[in-house]
Write a protein that holds these residues in place. Structure first.
Motif, PDB file in Angstrom:
ATOM      1  N   ASP A  66     -57.293  27.264  31.534  1.00  0.00           N
ATOM      2  CA  ASP A  66     -57.545  25.942  32.108  1.00  0.00           C
ATOM      3  C   ASP A  66     -58.685  25.225  31.402  1.00  0.00           C
ATOM      4  OD1 ASP A  66     -55.510  26.272  33.925  1.00  0.00           O
ATOM      5  OD2 ASP A  66     -56.827  26.903  35.573  1.00  0.00           O
ATOM      6  N   GLY A  67     -59.688  25.982  30.971  1.00  0.00           N
ATOM      7  CA  GLY A  67     -60.807  25.381  30.272  1.00  0.00           C
ATOM      8  C   GLY A  67     -60.386  24.753  28.961  1.00  0.00           C
ATOM      9  N   SER A  77     -69.691  28.981  17.550  1.00  0.00           N
ATOM     10  CA  SER A  77     -69.808  29.462  18.932  1.00  0.00           C
ATOM     11  C   SER A  77     -70.113  28.350  19.925  1.00  0.00           C
ATOM     12  CB  SER A  77     -70.894  30.543  19.020  1.00  0.00           C
ATOM     13  OG  SER A  77     -72.172  29.998  18.703  1.00  0.00           O
ATOM     14  N   GLU A  78     -70.551  27.173  19.414  1.00  0.00           N
ATOM     15  CA  GLU A  78     -70.850  26.059  20.302  1.00  0.00           C
ATOM     16  C   GLU A  78     -69.853  24.914  20.144  1.00  0.00           C
ATOM     17  OE1 GLU A  78     -74.929  24.812  20.189  1.00  0.00           O
ATOM     18  OE2 GLU A  78     -75.695  26.858  20.339  1.00  0.00           O
ATOM     19  N   ASP A  79     -68.656  25.232  19.688  1.00  0.00           N
ATOM     20  CA  ASP A  79     -67.616  24.209  19.576  1.00  0.00           C
ATOM     21  C   ASP A  79     -67.256  23.720  20.978  1.00  0.00           C
ATOM     22  OD1 ASP A  79     -65.079  22.831  19.313  1.00  0.00           O
ATOM     23  OD2 ASP A  79     -64.923  23.739  17.328  1.00  0.00           O
ATOM     24  N   PRO A  80     -67.405  22.407  21.249  1.00  0.00           N
ATOM     25  CA  PRO A  80     -67.167  21.908  22.608  1.00  0.00           C
ATOM     26  C   PRO A  80     -65.706  21.668  22.947  1.00  0.00           C
ATOM     27  CG  PRO A  80     -67.863  20.107  21.210  1.00  0.00           C
ATOM     28  CD  PRO A  80     -67.900  21.350  20.356  1.00  0.00           C
ATOM     29  N   TYR A  81     -64.815  21.722  21.958  1.00  0.00           N
ATOM     30  CA  TYR A  81     -63.416  21.360  22.189  1.00  0.00           C
ATOM     31  C   TYR A  81     -62.424  22.481  21.928  1.00  0.00           C
ATOM     32  CZ  TYR A  81     -65.554  16.735  21.997  1.00  0.00           C
ATOM     33  OH  TYR A  81     -66.366  15.651  22.218  1.00  0.00           O
ATOM     34  N   LEU A  82     -62.710  23.305  20.963  1.00  0.00           N
ATOM     35  CA  LEU A  82     -61.789  24.380  20.584  1.00  0.00           C
ATOM     36  C   LEU A  82     -62.441  25.706  20.932  1.00  0.00           C
ATOM     37  CD1 LEU A  82     -60.763  22.814  17.172  1.00  0.00           C
ATOM     38  CD2 LEU A  82     -59.412  22.844  19.280  1.00  0.00           C
ATOM     39  N   GLY A  83     -61.901  26.372  21.951  1.00  0.00           N
ATOM     40  CA  GLY A  83     -62.560  27.522  22.532  1.00  0.00           C
ATOM     41  C   GLY A  83     -62.280  28.843  21.836  1.00  0.00           C
TER      42      GLY A  83
END
Length: 295
Positions: free
Chosen positions: A154-155, A243-249
């Motif tokens: 879901d995230g 590790s801090e990618d805000p869109y691709l987890g």
């Protein structure tokens, strides 16, 4: 501007060249470094950026003896902005990338790509593996891995909401991004990347028609989760994920391994986001050079 400078030798500081690459009826502004006799390394940018996002890597690759080329792609180059979403399909974008390599006389080349450029790279590597010496992708997971993650996480589905917004009719996203002197567009960039790069990119994307042309990459996709024609990857591959990618987890990043049938290295760049090439240029360049030297 079209000009060339004397080629550099490996280890000598590389002079950045401004070039024009002609593909069909389009003229693409580009940056290059390194000796013309070196193995070609083609670098594809993402959204919302241009060829100069690769400046540090161009210098590093050129100094190592490669012929490094970064191109302002379709919709980004002023003289390569066809009207109509139909001109921004993945088939057109892959065709452009191959034509960029052809323009340099390269039968085979190394491909490095980020964000939307990464989507092109996965599709190109699937359909034309014989053209590639190696593949490197920054931030963008294999499309099938991203689709699976979006369906089960879901995230990840929530984090792709910006794509659904961009894909709505022409005009709404442009107005939102450019209002208040492009405040929302500026907010897309990480504050750790050079201010001068952000201002230069915002100025260029504020030109009439420019933002619509670049957003047409999203509108030309067949659905909201990048249903890109990418399958099994059979060329040596390096995948870098911040590790801090805000869109691709991380879930999509870790699933990418299941789509590679070749030598593969997955490297998490700690503390970096999707803008890692500018945030930690020395670390990224070292990883790229190590991969290229192996292949």
């Amino acid at each position: 501007m079209e000009f060339a400078v004397a080629p550099t030798d490996a280890g000598v500081p590389a002079v950045l060249e401004e070039l024009t690459v002609v593909v069909g009826g389009h003229r693409h502004s580009a940056l290059a470094a390194g000796p013309e006799t070196g193995e070609l390394v083609l670098l594809l940018h993402g959204w919302p950026e241009f060829a100069d996002a690769w400046t540090e890597q161009l210098h590093a690759l050129g100094e190592a003896g490669y012929r490094a080329l970064a191109v302002d792609q379709r919709g980004y180059a002023r003289q390569a902005r066809p009207d109509g979403v139909e001109h921004y399909s993945i088939e057109h974008l892959v065709g452009d990338a191959l034509a960029f390599a052809d323009s340099q006389g390269a039968d085979r080349f190394h491909l490095i790509a980020r964000d939307w450029g990464g989507m092109i790279a996965w599709a190109l590597a699937t359909a034309h593996p014989h053209r590639l010496r190696s593949l490197t992708v920054l931030s963008t997971p294999h499309p099938s891995a991203l689709q699976r993650a979006a369906a089960t996480d879901d995230g990840q589905f929530h984090d792709l909401g910006y794509i659904r917004f961009f894909r709505r009719g022409v005009g709404k996203a442009e107005k939102f991004l450019l209002r208040d002197e492009a405040a929302q567009l500026r907010a897309v960039y990480n504050r750790r990347i050079p201010v001068e790069f952000v201002e230069r990119a915002v100025e260029r994307l504020s030109e009439p028609g420019a933002l619509t042309a670049t957003l047409n990459w999203y509108r030309g996709a067949t659905n909201d989760v990048f249903d890109v024609p990418a399958g099994r990857i059979t060329v040596p591959t390096l995948y870098l994920w911040g590790s801090e990618d805000p869109y691709l987890g991380q879930s999509a990043a870790e699933l990418t391994v299941h789509h590679i049938d070749a030598e593969y290295r997955f490297q998490i760049v700690e503390g970096a986001s999707q803008w890692m090439a500018m945030e930690v240029p020395d670390e990224v360049s070292a990883l790229l050079l190590d991969h290229l030297r192996r292949h």
